[in-house]
Motif scaffolding. Structure first.
Motif, mmCIF file in Angstrom:
data_model
loop_
_atom_site.group_PDB
_atom_site.id
_atom_site.type_symbol
_atom_site.label_atom_id
_atom_site.label_comp_id
_atom_site.label_asym_id
_atom_site.label_seq_id
_atom_site.Cartn_x
_atom_site.Cartn_y
_atom_site.Cartn_z
ATOM 1 N N THR A 159 0.820 -1.212 0.000
ATOM 2 C CA THR A 159 0.000 0.000 0.000
ATOM 3 C C THR A 159 0.849 1.255 0.000
ATOM 4 O O THR A 159 0.374 2.332 -0.332
ATOM 5 C CB THR A 159 -0.911 0.000 1.240
ATOM 6 N N GLY A 160 2.103 1.143 0.379
ATOM 7 C CA GLY A 160 2.975 2.308 0.394
ATOM 8 C C GLY A 160 3.450 2.716 -0.984
ATOM 9 O O GLY A 160 4.098 3.741 -1.125
ATOM 10 N N GLY A 161 3.136 1.940 -2.000
ATOM 11 C CA GLY A 161 3.512 2.314 -3.351
ATOM 12 C C GLY A 161 4.818 1.702 -3.810
ATOM 13 O O GLY A 161 5.225 1.897 -4.944
ATOM 14 N N VAL A 162 5.515 0.976 -2.955
ATOM 15 C CA VAL A 162 6.768 0.332 -3.323
ATOM 16 C C VAL A 162 6.546 -1.163 -3.348
ATOM 17 O O VAL A 162 5.903 -1.727 -2.477
ATOM 18 C CB VAL A 162 7.887 0.680 -2.330
ATOM 19 N N THR A 163 7.078 -1.814 -4.362
ATOM 20 C CA THR A 163 6.936 -3.260 -4.458
ATOM 21 C C THR A 163 7.641 -3.935 -3.296
ATOM 22 O O THR A 163 8.710 -3.518 -2.880
ATOM 23 C CB THR A 163 7.522 -3.746 -5.786
ATOM 24 N N ALA A 164 7.020 -4.978 -2.767
ATOM 25 C CA ALA A 164 7.615 -5.715 -1.643
ATOM 26 C C ALA A 164 8.784 -6.536 -2.153
ATOM 27 O O ALA A 164 8.605 -7.608 -2.715
ATOM 28 C CB ALA A 164 6.566 -6.615 -0.994
ATOM 29 N N ILE A 165 9.973 -6.025 -1.971
ATOM 30 C CA ILE A 165 11.172 -6.674 -2.477
ATOM 31 C C ILE A 165 11.759 -7.551 -1.381
ATOM 32 O O ILE A 165 11.920 -7.104 -0.249
ATOM 33 C CB ILE A 165 12.206 -5.612 -2.911
ATOM 34 N N PRO A 166 12.085 -8.809 -1.669
ATOM 35 C CA PRO A 166 12.741 -9.656 -0.666
ATOM 36 C C PRO A 166 14.032 -9.024 -0.162
ATOM 37 O O PRO A 166 14.724 -8.313 -0.891
ATOM 38 C CB PRO A 166 13.012 -10.958 -1.430
ATOM 39 N N GLN A 167 14.348 -9.294 1.094
ATOM 40 C CA GLN A 167 15.513 -8.663 1.707
ATOM 41 C C GLN A 167 16.801 -8.982 0.962
ATOM 42 O O GLN A 167 17.683 -8.127 0.834
ATOM 43 C CB GLN A 167 15.629 -9.114 3.170
ATOM 44 N N SER A 168 16.924 -10.195 0.448
ATOM 45 C CA SER A 168 18.150 -10.571 -0.259
ATOM 46 C C SER A 168 18.321 -9.803 -1.561
ATOM 47 O O SER A 168 19.431 -9.688 -2.078
ATOM 48 C CB SER A 168 18.150 -12.073 -0.543
ATOM 49 N N ASN A 169 17.233 -9.296 -2.125
ATOM 50 C CA ASN A 169 17.289 -8.543 -3.382
ATOM 51 C C ASN A 169 17.140 -7.039 -3.175
ATOM 52 O O ASN A 169 17.052 -6.286 -4.150
ATOM 53 C CB ASN A 169 16.205 -9.018 -4.344
ATOM 54 N N TYR A 170 17.100 -6.607 -1.920
ATOM 55 C CA TYR A 170 16.974 -5.170 -1.645
ATOM 56 C C TYR A 170 18.362 -4.550 -1.765
ATOM 57 O O TYR A 170 19.098 -4.420 -0.796
ATOM 58 C CB TYR A 170 16.382 -4.930 -0.251
ATOM 59 N N MET A 171 18.696 -4.158 -2.989
ATOM 60 C CA MET A 171 20.021 -3.635 -3.271
ATOM 61 C C MET A 171 19.974 -2.116 -3.381
ATOM 62 O O MET A 171 18.953 -1.485 -3.142
ATOM 63 C CB MET A 171 20.578 -4.287 -4.534
ATOM 64 N N TYR A 172 21.089 -1.543 -3.771
ATOM 65 C CA TYR A 172 21.257 -0.089 -3.667
ATOM 66 C C TYR A 172 20.214 0.666 -4.492
ATOM 67 O O TYR A 172 19.612 1.630 -4.000
ATOM 68 C CB TYR A 172 22.670 0.289 -4.123
ATOM 69 N N MET A 173 19.992 0.260 -5.738
ATOM 70 C CA MET A 173 19.025 0.969 -6.566
ATOM 71 C C MET A 173 17.602 0.801 -6.055
ATOM 72 O O MET A 173 16.749 1.668 -6.263
ATOM 73 C CB MET A 173 19.130 0.491 -8.021
ATOM 74 N N MET A 174 17.316 -0.309 -5.357
ATOM 75 C CA MET A 174 16.006 -0.462 -4.746
ATOM 76 C C MET A 174 15.834 0.542 -3.606
ATOM 77 O O MET A 174 14.751 1.094 -3.393
ATOM 78 C CB MET A 174 15.841 -1.893 -4.210
ATOM 79 N N HIS A 175 16.918 0.780 -2.873
ATOM 80 C CA HIS A 175 16.893 1.782 -1.805
ATOM 81 C C HIS A 175 16.683 3.179 -2.386
ATOM 82 O O HIS A 175 15.913 3.982 -1.841
ATOM 83 C CB HIS A 175 18.209 1.703 -1.030
ATOM 84 N N VAL A 176 17.323 3.469 -3.503
ATOM 85 C CA VAL A 176 17.126 4.762 -4.168
ATOM 86 C C VAL A 176 15.681 4.899 -4.631
ATOM 87 O O VAL A 176 15.049 5.953 -4.458
ATOM 88 C CB VAL A 176 18.094 4.896 -5.364
ATOM 89 N N PHE A 177 15.143 3.839 -5.220
ATOM 90 C CA PHE A 177 13.755 3.852 -5.678
ATOM 91 C C PHE A 177 12.799 4.113 -4.519
ATOM 92 O O PHE A 177 11.852 4.910 -4.647
ATOM 93 C CB PHE A 177 13.427 2.513 -6.355
ATOM 94 N N ALA A 178 13.033 3.460 -3.384
ATOM 95 C CA ALA A 178 12.162 3.653 -2.228
ATOM 96 C C ALA A 178 12.226 5.088 -1.712
ATOM 97 O O ALA A 178 11.200 5.687 -1.366
ATOM 98 C CB ALA A 178 12.557 2.673 -1.126
ATOM 99 N N GLU A 179 13.429 5.650 -1.657
ATOM 100 C CA GLU A 179 13.572 7.018 -1.162
ATOM 101 C C GLU A 179 12.930 8.023 -2.118
ATOM 102 O O GLU A 179 12.320 9.001 -1.675
ATOM 103 C CB GLU A 179 15.058 7.355 -0.973
ATOM 104 N N TYR A 180 13.033 7.774 -3.408
ATOM 105 C CA TYR A 180 12.448 8.688 -4.389
ATOM 106 C C TYR A 180 10.927 8.611 -4.383
ATOM 107 O O TYR A 180 10.239 9.615 -4.167
ATOM 108 C CB TYR A 180 12.960 8.359 -5.794
ATOM 109 N N PHE A 181 10.384 7.421 -4.654
ATOM 110 C CA PHE A 181 8.978 7.304 -4.996
ATOM 111 C C PHE A 181 8.078 6.904 -3.833
ATOM 112 O O PHE A 181 6.876 7.163 -3.880
ATOM 113 C CB PHE A 181 8.822 6.306 -6.150
ATOM 114 N N ALA A 182 8.625 6.278 -2.808
ATOM 115 C CA ALA A 182 7.797 5.910 -1.663
ATOM 116 C C ALA A 182 7.820 6.995 -0.601
ATOM 117 O O ALA A 182 6.779 7.364 -0.052
ATOM 118 C CB ALA A 182 8.277 4.587 -1.068
ATOM 119 N N LEU A 183 9.001 7.518 -0.302
ATOM 120 C CA LEU A 183 9.141 8.501 0.768
ATOM 121 C C LEU A 183 9.209 9.936 0.257
ATOM 122 O O LEU A 183 9.125 10.869 1.064
ATOM 123 C CB LEU A 183 10.401 8.183 1.592
ATOM 124 N N GLY A 184 9.397 10.108 -1.044
ATOM 125 C CA GLY A 184 9.430 11.454 -1.605
ATOM 126 C C GLY A 184 10.620 12.279 -1.163
ATOM 127 O O GLY A 184 10.548 13.508 -1.154
#
Length: 330
Positions: free
Chosen positions: A264-289
């Motif tokens: 519901t937060g707008g970010v795909t539920a990524i498994p922890q093992s695949n939560y890499m750097y660009m996923m962190h950037v994506f979350a900061e940009y589009f989920a947290l603004g």
């Protein structure tokens, strides 16, 4: 000397000097036209590079020094606070470590797989062109299409992978969740090894056959010839694939495309093992603004890529062999 002779003598040098001046002007004009033609042909790339690369990078650098969120007009300049925060953030370091581990595992796998396929399709076999085409086709599939295909293939409820396991009486596995998600991600890398295969194949065809024939005459076997002749001559190609592979692997968005369920937060539920750097950037940009913080993350990644690339060139300078010295003066 008469007046006419003096006049002729005076006109002679002037005429010669005029001819030399016209020749010099002609050469200058030709050089100017060549420079103008060069910049006219290069101008689309130069303009595109300035507008689509330099300007966005400069804008991202400015954003990284602010609290801008993309919506609110109330933002402020905070200097290097975003960089201090990311250096102290354990989530950032964990994501960077996973990206580095993925690069260390995926790049050698893709190079070895691509080189092996190149060796196979370089042999004089029937329908060789067809095999080359079929092996290269996955490399031209867009990442979104490849991600959706693998997501369907490894779906826990209706995927073909679990269908095969059920034939052998094995329970269905959650391929898109931990701890199997990292293996699916590596499969996507190997599936697209055709790109590496094509580059390696071009390098193999550039290896002189005379060297292989001389090695066979000297009694060298196939493996010794490959290790002592083919690989050293392919070292520039392998270096290119290593550098481009590292850059591509740390910037991959495939874990985002393979994630099983949206949140519901707008970010795909990524498994922890695949939560890499660009996923962190994506979350900061589009989920947290947090545009400023995410821009700082991207600039840190840019600097790290430059450093890693420089180290690769530095430590491989003694094992990469060129047919022509790249530093030789022309």
């Amino acid at each position: 000397m008469t007046a006419d002779q003096m006049s002729a003598a005076a006109k002679g040098p002037a005429t010669g000097g005029g001819a030399m001046s016209v020749g010099a002007r002609s050469r200058t004009s030709m050089t100017t036209r060549r420079h103008r033609a060069f910049y006219m042909f290069a101008s689309p790339w130069i303009i595109g590079f300035l507008l689509l690369t330099i300007v966005p990078m400069a804008y991202a650098l400015w954003l990284s020094l602010t609290t801008y969120d993309g919506i609110s007009p109330h933002w402020r300049f905070i200097g290097l606070d975003n960089y201090r925060e990311l250096l102290a953030d354990p989530v950032t370091w964990d994501a960077l470590g996973r990206a580095g581990l993925f690069a260390v595992t995926s790049v050698p796998l893709s190079i070895v797989a691509g080189l092996g396929l190149a060796v196979l399709v370089n042999r004089p076999i029937r329908a060789r062109g067809l095999f080359r085409t079929l092996l290269y086709l996955p490399a031209v599939v867009p990442p979104v299409g490849a991600g959706l295909a693998f997501k369907s293939l490894f779906d826990q409820n209706s995927g073909a992978a679990n269908g095969v396991l059920n034939i052998f009486g094995i329970d269905a596995l959650g391929w898109l969740a931990d701890p199997y998600a990292r293996y699916v991600l590596l499969m996507t890398v190997l599936w697209a090894a055709g790109n590496v295969m094509i580059i390696s194949l071009a390098g193999l065809q550039d290896v002189p056959r005379e060297l292989h024939e001389a090695a066979r005459i000297d009694g060298a076997g196939a493996w010794r010839t490959f290790r002592s002749i083919t690989v050293p001559l392919l070292s520039p190609v392998l270096l290119f694939q290593t550098v481009t592979g590292v850059i591509a692997s740390v910037q991959t968005i495939m874990p985002l495309l393979l994630a099983a369920e949206p949140t519901t937060g707008g970010v795909t539920a990524i498994p922890q093992s695949n939560y890499m750097y660009m996923m962190h950037v994506f979350a900061e940009y589009f989920a947290l603004g947090r545009y400023g913080y995410a821009s700082a993350l991207l600039w840190v990644l840019f600097v790290l890529i430059l450093v890693v690339t420089g180290l690769i060139f530095r430590f491989t300078s003694g094992v990469v062999f060129y047919n022509v010295d790249p530093e030789a003066k022309k």
